[in-house]
Design an enzyme around this catalytic site. Sequence first.
Site, PDB file in Angstrom:
ATOM      1  CG  ASP A 118      -1.678   1.195   1.458  1.00 51.70           C
ATOM      2  OD1 ASP A 118      -2.449   1.534   0.561  1.00 51.70           O
ATOM      3  OD2 ASP A 118      -1.524   1.844   2.514  1.00 51.70           O
ATOM      4  CG  ASP A 132      -1.808   7.985   2.522  1.00 48.86           C
ATOM      5  OD1 ASP A 132      -0.853   8.439   3.181  1.00 48.86           O
ATOM      6  OD2 ASP A 132      -2.976   8.368   2.677  1.00 48.86           O
ATOM      7  N   GLY A 162      -7.338   4.454   3.218  1.00 48.77           N
ATOM      8  CA  GLY A 162      -7.491   3.346   2.284  1.00 48.77           C
ATOM      9  C   GLY A 162      -8.813   3.343   1.534  1.00 48.77           C
ATOM     10  CB  SER A 173      -3.905   7.068  -4.265  1.00 48.42           C
ATOM     11  OG  SER A 173      -3.772   8.376  -4.779  1.00 48.42           O
ATOM     12  CG  ASN A 231      -3.889  12.118  -6.939  1.00 51.33           C
ATOM     13  OD1 ASN A 231      -3.852  12.760  -7.982  1.00 51.33           O
ATOM     14  ND2 ASN A 231      -4.905  12.179  -6.095  1.00 51.33           N
ATOM     15  CG  ASP A 287      -2.046   2.612   6.307  1.00 47.34           C
ATOM     16  OD1 ASP A 287      -2.260   2.195   5.155  1.00 47.34           O
ATOM     17  OD2 ASP A 287      -2.497   3.687   6.739  1.00 47.34           O
TER      18      ASP A 287
END
Length: 209
Positions: free
Chosen positions: A8, A10, A45, A115, A117, A169
């Site tokens: 993952d 972020d 998430g 994301s 981004n 996370d």
Amino acid sequence: MKKAFIFDLDGVLCFTDKYHFRAWKALADRLGIPFDENVNDRLRGVSRMASLEIILSLGSASYSEEEKAAFAEEKNELYRTFLKGMTPSDITQEVRSTLDELRRRGYRLAIGSSSKNTPLILERTDMAKYFDAVSDGNNITHSKPDPEVFLKAAEFLGLRPEECYVVEDAEAGIDAGCAGGFTTVGIGPAAHYAKTDMPIRTFADILQL
Ligand code: B16
Ligand code: MG
């Protein structure tokens, strides 16, 4: 025998939650909706539109689909101005040296992020070079806790889920990893989640799995 790690982004490799918070807060303030760090924690998430629905549910007004799309775009534009200020120094030396060591040990590495981004973040932080495959919000139709983003990452690597660790996370991400048949590694809040297979305290603990 595992062959790959799917990370993952972020909350695991970098920390853009403060930018998400500032951008959502600006929108929420304008709409008169209460928004604080506790609400922000519920967005980890979770996809952009699902995050917007959570925020709007805390206010009393209802909006058309067109208005919601405009709100999401407004938030994303502000968020991207923050992302454009990121540099390679936003990635810790611990993360970089751990990724280097995993590659040295022969593991294949991939991104599995909700994301859209992700390409901008990887470019600004100079992280694209570590990864053999990128699966993100741009190539999925179902967001975490659906396993699609991780199943696509495994497919891009040419591997089966049982051959990959998923490092997350967020609880939604651990749920997604479990649903896809991956072995889940939880860091931060996910280290305390009952469904996490392997909790870790710090990123470099990955080297001891
Ligand atoms: P975007 P991850 C997630 O990234 C974030 O945790 C979540 O807060 C965000 O809403 C989601 O990406 C979508 O992001 O608006 O940039 O498409 O944790 O899956 O790497
Ligand atoms: Mg995350």
